[in-house]
Design an enzyme around this catalytic site. Structure first.
Site, PDB file in Angstrom:
ATOM      1  N   GLU A 182      23.764  44.209  45.145  1.00 15.53           N
ATOM      2  CA  GLU A 182      22.395  44.791  44.924  1.00 15.53           C
ATOM      3  C   GLU A 182      22.129  45.694  43.542  1.00 15.53           C
ATOM      4  O   GLU A 182      21.363  45.496  42.873  1.00 15.53           O
ATOM      5  CB  GLU A 182      22.040  45.470  46.181  1.00 15.53           C
ATOM      6  CG  GLU A 182      20.645  46.102  46.198  1.00 15.53           C
ATOM      7  CD  GLU A 182      20.400  47.456  45.366  1.00 15.53           C
ATOM      8  OE1 GLU A 182      19.199  47.899  45.229  1.00 15.53           O
ATOM      9  OE2 GLU A 182      21.235  48.162  44.905  1.00 15.53           O
ATOM     10  N   GLU A 183      23.425  46.340  43.512  1.00 15.86           N
ATOM     11  CA  GLU A 183      23.422  47.258  42.493  1.00 15.86           C
ATOM     12  C   GLU A 183      23.478  46.816  40.954  1.00 15.86           C
ATOM     13  O   GLU A 183      23.291  47.370  39.799  1.00 15.86           O
ATOM     14  CB  GLU A 183      24.579  48.429  42.507  1.00 15.86           C
ATOM     15  CG  GLU A 183      24.747  49.140  43.716  1.00 15.86           C
ATOM     16  CD  GLU A 183      23.739  50.206  43.685  1.00 15.86           C
ATOM     17  OE1 GLU A 183      22.966  50.363  42.630  1.00 15.86           O
ATOM     18  OE2 GLU A 183      23.474  51.152  44.669  1.00 15.86           O
TER      19      GLU A 183
HETATM   20 CO    CO Z   1      21.955  52.218  44.060  1.00 20.08          CO
HETATM   21 ZN    ZN Z   2      21.057  51.290  47.025  1.00 13.52          ZN
END
Ligand code: CO
Ligand code: ZN
Length: 332
Positions: A195-196
């Site tokens: 996600e990052e």
């Molecule tokens: Co984050």
């Molecule tokens: Zn997050």
């Protein structure tokens, strides 16, 4: 409900930067095996836990990965240079300790040739205690990733740890799974990867699942610290229901339903309008022809630092809202 301090301490302590989520996957698989019908790990590294129900398909996404530093090269004296994996902020990185997968620890130092305000990531280095380049390269390799090194701390009302972003989301999903008995929706709990670095895991898993509704669980900021930027979200004011961030305009029907559930079950909540950033909810919302989505946010102080602070009451509110959301069928 008693706060599961032990569980939160464990999950925030696991090494798992973007692209290296395997240890988090193994932990969640072991902990959740009695609470779901089946679990699969897809090609990108997402853990998909299916809890079957007859109603619409709901995908719940919380990301396993944490931010870190990736080794780019080592200089003649054994100082390690790095680039960022995810949103590393220079001002909270200088002077911090970082830990590699094998337990080796380094300290971030700064070149002093320019003023601190003019320093950038490229002016920082990691001192891993090596005497020579050869020694350093015996310990770390180009491409290795280290993550913040810090202790879990808890007080009466708050908990403080690295990687609260977004192990707290994983934690909320796991606690909800433990409490859920019969679900009226067909529930896909996706513990997402990467996600990052741009909500990559949510994108591929949503493509596979084709959900009718998407709910992310992630952190947001808090506007309650001294002289903070104006932001109407505070610790201890409840779960934050996202209205927007830069990746998402939450679907009004999904939010209306979340709000109605909070009102009905007296769950403390607040509305979140974030002027930047993005979450897995954004990725889900743009899957195929579009998916109505929103995000249950956990107000967090000092996001993306080695000590992210959350309120235990807000976390409990998020768990309750997630449970109530899944117990009754979504109508979209
Ligand atoms: Co984050
Ligand atoms: Zn997050």
């Amino acid at each position: 409900m008693k706060f599961n301090s032990e569980g939160l301490k464990e999950i925030t302590g696991i090494y798992g930067p973007s692209g290296h989520e395997e240890k988090v996957v193994a932990y969640i698989q072991e902990a959740m095996k009695d609470y779901v019908d089946e679990m699969t790990v897809d090609s990108l590294g997402n853990l998909i836990a299916h809890k079957k129900g007859m109603g619409p398909k709901v995908m719940i996404a919380g990301h396993m990965d944490q931010i870190g530093l990736m080794v780019t090269d080592v200089d003649d004296k054994g100082f390690v240079r790095f680039t960022n994996v995810g949103g590393i902020m220079m001002e909270v990185t200088i002077g911090q300790r970082f830990i590699f997968e094998d337990g080796r620890i380094g300290i971030v130092g700064r070149e002093e040739k320019q003023a601190i305000e003019k320093s950038r990531l490229e002016h920082l280095y990691l001192d891993i205690g090596a005497k020579t380049k050869e020694e350093a390269l015996g310990w770390v390799s180009i491409g290795d990733i280290c993550v913040y090194y810090s202790e879990y701390v808890e007080s009466e009302h708050t908990a403080m740890a690295r990687a609260m972003d977004d192990r707290i989301g994983c934690f909320v999903m796991m606690e909800a799974l433990k409490r859920l008995e019969k679900v009226e929706n067909d529930c896909y709990f996706v513990f997402t990867a990467q996600e990052e670095v741009g909500t990559r895991g949510a994108r591929t898993s949503a493509y596979r699942i084709e959900p009718d509704v998407g709910l992310a669980v992630d952190i947001t900021l808090s506007g309650d610290t001294p002289e903070a930027k104006r932001f109407a979200v505070s610790l201890h004011d409840g779960v934050a229901i996202k209205v927007r961030d830069n990746s998402l305009l939450s679907h009004p029907k999904v939010n209306d339903r979340l709000i109605a559930l909070c009102e009905k079950h007296t769950i403390k909540y607040q509305m979140e309008v974030l002027e930047f950033g993005g979450t897995d909810a954004g990725a889900m919302s743009l899957t195929k022809e579009g998916v109505p989505a929103s995000c249950l946010s956990i107000p967090t102080r000092y996001g993306h630092s080695d000590h992210e602070v959350i309120s235990k009451e807000d976390v409990e509110a998020a768990i309750q809202l997630l449970v109530k959301s899944l117990e009754t069928p979504f109508e979209i």
